[in-house]
Scaffold this motif. Structure first.
Motif, PDB file in Angstrom:
ATOM      1  N   TRP A  63       0.726  -1.263   0.087  1.00 13.42           N
ATOM      2  CA  TRP A  63       0.248   0.216  -0.128  1.00 13.42           C
ATOM      3  C   TRP A  63       0.598   1.645  -0.099  1.00 13.42           C
ATOM      4  O   TRP A  63       0.844   2.261  -1.359  1.00 13.42           O
ATOM      5  N   ILE A 387     -12.039   3.760  -3.632  1.00 12.43           N
ATOM      6  CA  ILE A 387     -11.206   2.395  -3.194  1.00 12.43           C
ATOM      7  C   ILE A 387     -11.627   1.856  -1.949  1.00 12.43           C
ATOM      8  O   ILE A 387     -12.373   0.534  -1.196  1.00 12.43           O
ATOM      9  N   ILE A 388     -11.946   2.086  -0.821  1.00 10.41           N
ATOM     10  CA  ILE A 388     -12.878   2.036   0.588  1.00 10.41           C
ATOM     11  C   ILE A 388     -13.964   1.956   0.714  1.00 10.41           C
ATOM     12  O   ILE A 388     -14.493   1.073   1.513  1.00 10.41           O
ATOM     13  N   TYR A 391     -14.462  -1.047  -0.854  1.00  8.12           N
ATOM     14  CA  TYR A 391     -14.364  -2.336   0.076  1.00  8.12           C
ATOM     15  C   TYR A 391     -15.537  -2.928   1.644  1.00  8.12           C
ATOM     16  O   TYR A 391     -15.678  -3.371   1.455  1.00  8.12           O
ATOM     17  N   VAL A 392     -15.792  -1.404   1.594  1.00  6.47           N
ATOM     18  CA  VAL A 392     -16.447  -1.040   3.094  1.00  6.47           C
ATOM     19  C   VAL A 392     -17.729  -1.640   3.120  1.00  6.47           C
ATOM     20  O   VAL A 392     -18.475  -2.763   3.903  1.00  6.47           O
ATOM     21  N   LYS A 394     -19.110  -3.487   0.451  1.00  8.63           N
ATOM     22  CA  LYS A 394     -18.877  -5.463   0.405  1.00  8.63           C
ATOM     23  C   LYS A 394     -18.665  -6.074   1.825  1.00  8.63           C
ATOM     24  O   LYS A 394     -19.400  -7.436   1.925  1.00  8.63           O
ATOM     25  N   ARG A 395     -18.269  -5.435   2.295  1.00 10.07           N
ATOM     26  CA  ARG A 395     -17.906  -5.980   4.130  1.00 10.07           C
ATOM     27  C   ARG A 395     -18.930  -6.131   4.732  1.00 10.07           C
ATOM     28  O   ARG A 395     -19.664  -6.720   5.081  1.00 10.07           O
ATOM     29  N   ALA A 446     -11.178   1.074   7.019  1.00  7.09           N
ATOM     30  CA  ALA A 446     -11.148   0.159   6.738  1.00  7.09           C
ATOM     31  C   ALA A 446      -9.677  -1.079   6.593  1.00  7.09           C
ATOM     32  O   ALA A 446      -9.870  -2.094   6.157  1.00  7.09           O
ATOM     33  N   CYS A 447      -9.279  -0.444   7.299  1.00  8.36           N
ATOM     34  CA  CYS A 447      -7.996  -1.130   7.617  1.00  8.36           C
ATOM     35  C   CYS A 447      -8.365  -1.752   9.539  1.00  8.36           C
ATOM     36  O   CYS A 447      -7.360  -3.249   9.102  1.00  8.36           O
ATOM     37  N   ALA A 455      -8.297  -7.310   6.503  1.00  9.94           N
ATOM     38  CA  ALA A 455      -9.027  -6.531   5.678  1.00  9.94           C
ATOM     39  C   ALA A 455      -7.817  -5.419   5.129  1.00  9.94           C
ATOM     40  O   ALA A 455      -6.411  -5.554   5.233  1.00  9.94           O
ATOM     41  N   LEU A 456      -7.915  -4.717   3.651  1.00  8.67           N
ATOM     42  CA  LEU A 456      -6.919  -4.110   2.828  1.00  8.67           C
ATOM     43  C   LEU A 456      -5.874  -5.140   2.378  1.00  8.67           C
ATOM     44  O   LEU A 456      -4.745  -4.348   2.519  1.00  8.67           O
TER      45      LEU A 456
END
Length: 457
Positions: A63, A387-388, A391-392, A394-395, A446-447, A455-456
């Motif tokens: 990253w 992107i974040i 991802y969030v 989707k989770r 995200a992390c 995560a990520l």
């Protein structure tokens, strides 16, 4: 990693001193004539510090590598924007253009830095605890200073004319309102996690102090953030009550209901409510000046009801946007007339301006960024956020139980408030004083929050 722990604590610790930097900036603006405030200097140095962190972890973190590559591309684009607009715009204020782009890139640098720092240290440091502690410290400094200045009569006023409100020893009411709005759900989270019984209601005091400060600023954003934060907490607690009958859930639910009732009862006498009707009066007076006098009706009706009936769509838009719609229309017209190259590269800071007509932003962040950066630049700027967000989301779809997870919902509320304020009132993504709170909050979601599932990674 042990030898670099100081990087983590410096990165996170910087959050807690944000209010102090803002107060020093206020003093400097009011008392010292200088093109650069101490806030601009310190935050620029912090951005350089984050860049150094990315270089430190270049080999260890994918990253960090992605972030450096992305920032190089974005910097090259900004260089293109500056070059072409210096040819297109006359006059062209280079210092103001560069200062604006420095503010624009601040979100991207701090957000990517937070992602790298959080992912690198989450195995060895309790990132969540450290982050929450520093966010709480920042909120306490703001609320104590704000209420202290109110009690001592030294608070600066939010507005110069017609409206009421205060901003403590902070310079910009809009920025302060955005900061407090972002911190409200995170401060409320402290009360939710710590309170185990009604006797421990004092854990809600930091939130109550910040809520009072938010309401007394006098902005619609401040009042709305309090109501939304308490409303989300109420929903989370009700949902959680069905899953567990824990005493702590019931106690927090009772406290949230009491505070919602108090806010509801006091809203009609709040500065934001008063200011809204002051704005309506202003719109009514303008209409009376523009329209011929009408014969009075025999049947008396409620004044406020009549005012509401007279408001048309443009008045409601003005009430919500506080005349930003006029600047938006002006920038849209400029953009429509611009050649395709400027539409792609952007029109630079505040579009076209003259010596007589000085640069003026819309103060609606997404529009300001789109017109300033163009289609290509806006896509580049918003890419990390997309992107974040993907991802969030989707989770969340995979784990709908997050609906009654206090941490997820309060951090998400903070992010949603930031996005909403940025769209309607601005002063989020173009204000580094606000941006850092959003950056660490989004990076947490995200992390850290989903860390149990890598995560990520």
């Amino acid at each position: 990693m042990k030898n670099t722990y100081w990087l983590f604590f410096l990165f996170v610790g910087f959050i807690s001193i944000q209010p102090i930097i803002d107060m020093l900036t206020t003093y400097m603006i009011l008392n010292v004539e200088s093109p650069l405030s101490i806030g601009v200097i310190i935050r620029f140095m912090y951005m350089v510090f984050v860049g150094i962190i990315l270089l430190v972890f270049f080999k260890k973190s994918k990253w960090a590598r992605y972030s450096i590559l992305y920032l190089i591309v974005f910097a090259l684009f900004l260089g293109v924007n500056i070059y072409f607009n210096s040819q297109w715009k006359d006059p062209y204020y280079l210092a103001q253009e560069v200062k604006f782009f420095n503010k624009v890139v601040y979100m991207n640098v701090t957000l990517l830095g937070a992602i790298v720092v959080f992912t690198m240290y989450r195995q060895s440091v309790n990132v969540s605890k450290a982050l929450n502690k520093n966010l709480l410290t920042a909120s306490l400094i703001i609320s104590i200073v704000f209420i202290g200045t109110m009690l001592t009569g030294t608070a600066l006023e939010s507005y110069q004319y017609n409206k009421t409100g205060f901003k403590g020893w902070f310079y910009a009411a809009n920025e302060l309102g955005a900061i407090v709005a972002l911190l409200l759900p995170l401060t409320l989270l402290f009360g939710l996690k710590k309170t185990q019984s009604l006797k421990q209601f004092y854990f809600w005091i930091p939130f109550i102090l910040l809520a009072v400060s938010s309401i007394m600023i006098g902005t619609k954003v401040g009042l709305g953030a309090v109501i939304l934060s308490l409303g989300v907490a109420f929903v989370v607690l009700v949902l959680k009550l069905f899953a567990t009958k824990q005493r702590a859930v019931k106690s927090n639910l009772v406290i949230s209901i009491i505070l919602l009732v108090v806010v509801g009862v006091t809203t009609p006498i709040s500065p934001a409510f008063t200011n809204t009707y002051a704005h309506i009066d202003l719109l009514e007076n303008k209409k009376k000046e523009q329209q011929p006098e009408q014969p009075e009706e025999d049947d008396a009706t409620d004044t406020k009801k009549k005012k509401r009936q007279k408001l048309d769509n443009s008045d409601i838009e003005n009430l919500i946007l506080s005349s930003r719609e006029d600047f938006l229309a002006h920038h849209k017209e400029q953009y429509a007339e611009a050649p395709i190259a400027r539409k792609l590269v952007g029109m630079g800071y505040a579009g076209n301006y003259t010596e007589e007509q000085q640069p003026k932003m819309i103060e609606m962040d997404f529009y300001d960024l789109f017109f300033s950066l163009g289609i290509i630049g806006f896509i580049l700027w918003i890419l990390p956020l997309l992107i974040i967000a993907l991802y969030v989301i989707k989770r969340f779809i995979r784990e709908p139980s997050q609906l009654w997870n206090e941490s997820f919902m309060m951090y998400s509320t903070s992010v949603v408030l930031a996005l909403g304020i940025a769209f309607v009132a601005g002063h989020v993504f173009t204000a580094p004083a606000v941006t850092i709170y959003f950056a660490v909050t989004a990076a947490y979601l995200a992390c850290i929050h989903f860390y149990k599932s890598n995560a990520l990674d």
